[in-house]
Structure formats: C-alpha cells, structure tokens
Design a protein around this motif. Structure first.
Motif, PDB file in Angstrom:
ATOM      1  N   ILE A  53       2.599   6.591   6.437  1.00 53.73           N
ATOM      2  CA  ILE A  53       1.580   7.637   6.511  1.00 53.73           C
ATOM      3  C   ILE A  53       0.386   7.133   7.309  1.00 53.73           C
ATOM      4  N   ASP A  54      -0.012   5.904   7.078  1.00 56.67           N
ATOM      5  CA  ASP A  54      -1.145   5.318   7.784  1.00 56.67           C
ATOM      6  C   ASP A  54      -0.872   5.207   9.273  1.00 56.67           C
ATOM      7  N   LEU A 213       7.995  14.197   6.336  1.00 54.25           N
ATOM      8  CA  LEU A 213       6.537  14.148   6.419  1.00 54.25           C
ATOM      9  C   LEU A 213       6.124  14.042   7.878  1.00 54.25           C
ATOM     10  N   TRP A 214       5.063  14.789   8.258  1.00 55.12           N
ATOM     11  CA  TRP A 214       4.503  14.667   9.590  1.00 55.12           C
ATOM     12  C   TRP A 214       2.994  14.864   9.527  1.00 55.12           C
ATOM     13  N   TYR A 245      -3.923   6.210  12.194  1.00 60.70           N
ATOM     14  CA  TYR A 245      -3.508   7.159  13.224  1.00 60.70           C
ATOM     15  C   TYR A 245      -4.602   8.193  13.488  1.00 60.70           C
ATOM     16  N   GLU A 246      -5.121   8.805  12.438  1.00 68.07           N
ATOM     17  CA  GLU A 246      -6.125   9.864  12.591  1.00 68.07           C
ATOM     18  C   GLU A 246      -7.408   9.352  13.225  1.00 68.07           C
ATOM     19  N   THR A 247      -7.854   8.188  12.790  1.00 69.51           N
ATOM     20  CA  THR A 247      -9.112   7.666  13.316  1.00 69.51           C
ATOM     21  C   THR A 247      -8.960   7.129  14.744  1.00 69.51           C
ATOM     22  N   HIS A 248      -7.821   6.508  15.027  1.00 69.21           N
ATOM     23  CA  HIS A 248      -7.599   5.962  16.368  1.00 69.21           C
ATOM     24  C   HIS A 248      -7.502   7.072  17.406  1.00 69.21           C
ATOM     25  N   PHE A 249      -6.851   8.188  17.034  1.00 71.43           N
ATOM     26  CA  PHE A 249      -6.619   9.285  17.970  1.00 71.43           C
ATOM     27  C   PHE A 249      -7.501  10.501  17.682  1.00 71.43           C
ATOM     28  N   ALA A 250      -8.613  10.298  16.982  1.00 70.26           N
ATOM     29  CA  ALA A 250      -9.461  11.429  16.588  1.00 70.26           C
ATOM     30  C   ALA A 250      -9.916  12.270  17.781  1.00 70.26           C
TER      31      ALA A 250
END
Length: 266
Positions: A53-54, A213-214, A245-250
């Motif tokens: 998930i991370d 999950l995605w 993932y979310e923070t790196h590609f925000a």
C-alpha cells in the motif's frame, strides 16, 4: 437521500470523456514494454500488505471474503428483492443514460448485457447489506471511509471501460462471486528505480473471495469472465498521513485528479 443505480458502462463513458485532457501519452511505449501479473498476497501477510500500500502499485489479496454471508446471498435477484422495496430511494433517484429500461425489470437478454452498480452512500441502503460482510482487519480501522461503498454486478462479457477514479482515496474491490479480469495502467512517470513498479501495466484475474487494491491515479478496466454472475463490493480507504507513493507523486497526481487532496506524511 440519493442512490444511483446505473449502467456502469455509461458512467465510465462520461468519466473517460471528462478526463481525456489528463491522459499521459508519453507512457504508451512504457505500457507496452512492462506488462506484469498482479502480485498475490495472503490476507495473513499484514506487513507485506501495508508495504505494498505504501509503495502504491496494485495487487491482489487472496481469500478475504470466503466466509462472508454475502457469498451465499448476493446476486441480481437478491438485490432486486431488497432494494426494489425502497421505491422512495431507488425509483425516484435512478440515474441512467442509455438505454433505460427501468431499474430491475429488464428482460433476461437486456439484464445480461448490463453491468449494474449501486452506490451505498445512503445509510438505509448500506444497512441492508452491512451484516453480510466484514471490513478486513489488515487495514487499520481509522483508514476506512464509510459511506462510499459500491456494489457492482453483471455477467460476461460486461465490465467497466478504461477510466481513472477522480477521487483522492485508495480502493479495494472484493470479488464476492464470479471472476473478473483487471487491467491497470500507470498515469505517473518516474525515473526512480525505487518506483519502477509504477511504470508497469498490471493485469490479473480476481477470483471469488479475493480482493484487488489500487491507488489514486491508476487507470483501470475490468471484464467479467466465465458463465457465473459476478458480484463485487468496492470499499474506500485513505492511509493516515499519506503513503510514500502519494507524497512522492503528489504534484503529478494533482494534475490528474480534480479534487484537492491532502497527501502529506505525518
């Protein structure tokens, strides 16, 4: 109180049209070169699940719904019985663009050509099926976004056209009955080897009892397989503090998703 019962194919046509300007043509060659089978984890592998998930690439979890009462109850006729009695919620608020007919009364041929969906955002509707499933324990309890559940059902060869969910949350689709093929396409680009899985196109078959999950920004499409009816339950969750993932590609995700998402690690 609002409930949308609709042909999902029509919905995805609308979604696809609304996001054409956000496509990522520079990834076309990458997609062709990197097609991988979706990883499969056991539901007991909590640490591995949280790590994936991370990291932010899609994967399958085996056998999370085998003991759910839903596996013995949920099908078109059951939904017709429990939801059609709520005429004030369903009939007056049905959303359908092509072709009508009415919600549950289609003939056998038309019924089997339709990919049905119902949004359980109304507590009355959600409570009708709440006792039939359990929220998986490998997702922390405060991550779940209740009131965003969807039911999808239908027969081969129907499914969802390629689209991206224009929302901030992550998703889990539990295959309660039948089989479905899933395809995922990346929307973000990276030269970092740490995120090499983000450049892959993933494919896999989700069997009865399994879940896929995605995460935000992944385009996906589905197709029902086999002769049996397919029924799935989609759940939303949002990891507290965000993921790598979310923070790196925000900044990249913000170009694809119109909602204002707060992806920030604590």
């Amino acid at each position: 109180m609002i409930c949308f019962l609709l042909t999902i194919q029509s919905l995805w046509t609308f979604v696809a049209a609304s996001r054409q300007s956000h496509s990522a043509p520079d990834l076309n060659l990458v997609e062709k070169e990197h097609v991988s089978s979706l990883p499969r984890l056991d539901s007991s592998s909590s640490d591995d699940i949280l790590r994936r998930i991370d990291a932010g690439s899609p994967f399958i979890i085996r056998s999370i719904a085998n003991e759910w009462p839903a596996t013995q109850k949920w099908n078109h006729n059951y939904f017709k019985r429990i939801f059609s009695s709520n005429d004030d919620l369903l009939v007056s608020s049905t959303f359908s663009t092509t072709p009508p007919p009415s919600t549950f009364s289609a003939n056998e041929t038309k019924k089997r050509e339709t990919y049905y969906g119902i949004f359980l955002n109304d507590p009355i509707l959600a409570n009708l099926v709440a006792a039939d499933y359990d929220l998986p324990s490998f997702i922390p309890g405060d991550w779940w976004l209740r009131g965003n559940e969807w039911l999808h059902w239908g027969w081969s060869p129907s499914g969802a056209q390629r689209h991206v969910d224009l929302m901030c949350s992550s998703r889990m689709s539990v295959q309660v009955r039948g089989q479905k093929r899933w395809k995922f396409y990346p929307l973000v680009n990276t030269s970092s080897t740490q995120y090499k899985d983000i450049l892959k196109r993933w494919e896999g078959i989700v069997n009865s009892g399994d879940a896929v999950l995605w995460f935000p920004g992944w385009e996906h499409e589905t197709k029902i397989l086999g002769k049996d009816e397919s029924v799935s339950l989609s759940l939303h969750f949002w990891p507290t503090g965000g993921t790598r993932y979310e923070t790196h590609f925000a900044s990249e995700l913000a170009k694809r998703i119109p909602m204002k998402c707060q992806w920030k690690r604590g």
